[in-house]
Design an enzyme around this catalytic site. Structure first.
Site, PDB file in Angstrom:
ATOM      1  N   ARG A 206       0.835  -1.196   0.000  1.00 28.42           N
ATOM      2  CA  ARG A 206       0.000   0.000   0.000  1.00 28.42           C
ATOM      3  C   ARG A 206       0.872   1.250   0.000  1.00 28.42           C
ATOM      4  O   ARG A 206       1.970   1.252   0.549  1.00 28.42           O
ATOM      5  CB  ARG A 206      -0.920   0.009   1.230  1.00 28.42           C
ATOM      6  CG  ARG A 206      -1.915  -1.146   1.279  1.00 28.42           C
ATOM      7  CD  ARG A 206      -2.717  -1.088   2.574  1.00 28.42           C
ATOM      8  NE  ARG A 206      -3.727  -2.145   2.644  1.00 28.42           N
ATOM      9  CZ  ARG A 206      -3.512  -3.350   3.159  1.00 28.42           C
ATOM     10  NH1 ARG A 206      -2.323  -3.653   3.672  1.00 28.42           N
ATOM     11  NH2 ARG A 206      -4.477  -4.253   3.174  1.00 28.42           N
ATOM     12  N   LYS A 238      -2.941  -1.571   8.260  1.00 30.59           N
ATOM     13  CA  LYS A 238      -4.391  -1.539   8.141  1.00 30.59           C
ATOM     14  C   LYS A 238      -5.054  -2.658   8.932  1.00 30.59           C
ATOM     15  O   LYS A 238      -6.078  -2.453   9.595  1.00 30.59           O
ATOM     16  CB  LYS A 238      -4.791  -1.614   6.665  1.00 30.59           C
ATOM     17  CG  LYS A 238      -6.269  -1.341   6.412  1.00 30.59           C
ATOM     18  CD  LYS A 238      -6.546  -1.179   4.932  1.00 30.59           C
ATOM     19  CE  LYS A 238      -8.004  -0.794   4.707  1.00 30.59           C
ATOM     20  NZ  LYS A 238      -8.299  -0.579   3.283  1.00 30.59           N
ATOM     21  N   ARG A 317      -1.011  -0.722  -6.768  1.00 33.40           N
ATOM     22  CA  ARG A 317      -1.345  -1.954  -6.051  1.00 33.40           C
ATOM     23  C   ARG A 317      -2.413  -2.748  -6.800  1.00 33.40           C
ATOM     24  O   ARG A 317      -2.333  -3.972  -6.917  1.00 33.40           O
ATOM     25  CB  ARG A 317      -1.814  -1.593  -4.645  1.00 33.40           C
ATOM     26  CG  ARG A 317      -2.230  -2.760  -3.760  1.00 33.40           C
ATOM     27  CD  ARG A 317      -2.436  -2.211  -2.352  1.00 33.40           C
ATOM     28  NE  ARG A 317      -3.268  -3.040  -1.502  1.00 33.40           N
ATOM     29  CZ  ARG A 317      -2.809  -4.000  -0.700  1.00 33.40           C
ATOM     30  NH1 ARG A 317      -1.519  -4.277  -0.682  1.00 33.40           N
ATOM     31  NH2 ARG A 317      -3.633  -4.681   0.081  1.00 33.40           N
ATOM     32  N   HIS A 340      -4.226  -9.209   2.841  1.00 30.25           N
ATOM     33  CA  HIS A 340      -5.653  -9.249   3.143  1.00 30.25           C
ATOM     34  C   HIS A 340      -5.951 -10.329   4.173  1.00 30.25           C
ATOM     35  O   HIS A 340      -5.272 -11.358   4.238  1.00 30.25           O
ATOM     36  CB  HIS A 340      -6.459  -9.523   1.861  1.00 30.25           C
ATOM     37  CG  HIS A 340      -6.585  -8.337   0.982  1.00 30.25           C
ATOM     38  ND1 HIS A 340      -6.939  -8.406  -0.345  1.00 30.25           N
ATOM     39  CD2 HIS A 340      -6.399  -7.010   1.231  1.00 30.25           C
ATOM     40  CE1 HIS A 340      -6.974  -7.198  -0.873  1.00 30.25           C
ATOM     41  NE2 HIS A 340      -6.645  -6.341   0.074  1.00 30.25           N
ATOM     42  N   TYR A 350     -10.723  -6.103  -5.147  1.00 30.24           N
ATOM     43  CA  TYR A 350     -10.124  -6.174  -6.481  1.00 30.24           C
ATOM     44  C   TYR A 350     -10.953  -7.055  -7.411  1.00 30.24           C
ATOM     45  O   TYR A 350     -10.435  -7.895  -8.132  1.00 30.24           O
ATOM     46  CB  TYR A 350      -8.693  -6.719  -6.381  1.00 30.24           C
ATOM     47  CG  TYR A 350      -7.806  -5.863  -5.525  1.00 30.24           C
ATOM     48  CD1 TYR A 350      -7.388  -4.617  -5.960  1.00 30.24           C
ATOM     49  CD2 TYR A 350      -7.408  -6.283  -4.259  1.00 30.24           C
ATOM     50  CE1 TYR A 350      -6.589  -3.815  -5.172  1.00 30.24           C
ATOM     51  CE2 TYR A 350      -6.610  -5.486  -3.463  1.00 30.24           C
ATOM     52  CZ  TYR A 350      -6.201  -4.250  -3.922  1.00 30.24           C
ATOM     53  OH  TYR A 350      -5.410  -3.461  -3.137  1.00 30.24           O
TER      54      TYR A 350
END
Length: 374
Positions: A206, A238, A317, A340, A350
């Site tokens: 990121r 994140k 990304r 993720h 995505y």
């Protein structure tokens, strides 16, 4: 002059000017000064209603001044209610307040703000703003009023009574195809953010993770970067699974090596010793690259690459995910590489492109991109 009782309080209503004035008798303060707050209106009935409202506020502990506006409320929240928030977040909120909130509802007295006025404001902004932005500006108003409630400046949070309308469809994120990705990398070779672009595109980290990367987290010899932090509140990534160690493709190692040599020379010249905790991606003056600087430089790169300027750094990304998917990397492995928590997140975020030392991503990128000599 008419004397009335409102609850346990004595008040007087008398003609003044073209209307009437009501004064509530509250006795004396600690300094012996008489307390007689006043309200004005065109009729006795209007003044009495205002005095009743004043008594209700007094009994509820509300201390708002008559002239306290929505703008005052939000400014108080911006000043005192955002402690611990990232500077970039505060700047973003301030910009939304200045451009989307105060010009429209800022002058309204906070105690007089109604759900209908908020509905009208949101409906008007929905003609120009995305649904996401509408939700955020509504949330800002709700946060600000809640902050005022805690300080006994208003009784209820009227913003919690309204729903956010659907706004304009935001620009969907997109991904570079292989030819565009090659063009972007070659255009970046003369840019001050060359290494940043190559690392983001070839490793899929990121942009806020790249901006926070420090030399203590780079292992040139092993060819890895450890993603342990991000430019977020408290410096956390994140999600917990976003903390990962990534194998870097050869081209990424090459540009990081160039930066590391320059950094070593700089430390030698300044006599700096000990562990190098500096940011990897810095400007010429030594300050870390911020989001605005990177955005501006990336637009120049995109323009030079011939793909137009309607691109943003986070789409590097997206492009990474798209290129891996196009080269038959399983979605489970893509999810692990990009950090993720599950494949569901990858598929959701995505869905058009379909994460730690993880090697597979670097191996595939080495097949796709070959570093230039020298």
């Amino acid at each position: 002059m008419a004397t009335v009782y409102i609850g346990k309080y004595q008040a007087s209503i008398y003609r003044e000017g073209n209307g009437y004035t009501g004064a509530l008798s509250l006795g004396f303060d600690a300094k012996g000064k008489r307390q007689r707050p006043k309200r004005k209106g065109r009729t006795k009935a209007e003044v009495k209603d205002k005095l009743i409202e004043l008594v209700q506020e007094l009994e509820a502990g509300i201390k708002t001044e008559q002239g306290y506006t929505v703008e005052d409320c939000i400014n108080d929240w911006l000043e005192k209610g955002l402690k611990g928030r990232a500077e970039s977040t505060v700047k973003s909120y301030r910009s939304l307040v200045v451009h989307q909130i105060t010009p429209y509802i800022g002058r309204i007295k906070l105690k007089k703000l109604t759900a209908d006025e908020l509905d009208d404001w949101l409906d008007e902004r929905a003609e120009e703003l995305s649904t996401r932005t509408l939700r955020l500006i509504h949330q800002i108003v709700k946060w600000a009023i809640r902050h005022a409630q805690k300080r006994e400046k208003v009784q209820r949070n009227v913003a919690s009574l309204v729903d956010v309308p659907e706004g304009q469809q935001g620009r969907p994120s997109k991904a570079l195809n292989l030819a565009q990705a090659r063009a972007v990398i070659h255009a970046a070779l003369t840019s001050p953010i060359k290494a940043y672009v190559i690392l983001c595109l070839l490793c899929g980290i990121r942009t806020e993770e790249a901006r926070a990367l420090r030399w203590t987290e780079v292992d040139i010899k092993a060819g890895t970067v450890a993603v342990y932090r991000a430019e977020r509140v408290n410096g956390d990534t994140k999600t917990p699974k976003s903390r990962r160690v990534l194998k870097v493709p050869k081209w990424g190692v090459q540009v990081l090596t160039e930066l590391h040599k320059a950094r070593a020379a700089e430390r030698l010249a300044t006599g700096e010793r000990g562990e190098d905790t500096a940011h990897v991606f810095r400007r010429e003056d030594g300050t870390p690259m911020n989001r605005y600087y990177i955005w501006r430089e990336f637009r120049l790169i995109a323009d030079a690459a011939g793909i137009g300027t309607n691109w943003c750094p986070r789409e590097l990304r997206h492009s990474f995910v798209s290129l891996l998917s196009a080269h038959d990397v399983a979605i489970e492995e893509i999810a692990r590489i990009v950090g993720h928590s599950s494949t569901h997140v990858t598929e959701t975020v995505y869905r058009q492109e379909i994460r730690p030392a993880l090697t597979r991503g670097a191996v595939v990128m080495d097949k796709i991109f070959k570093p230039q000599a020298g």
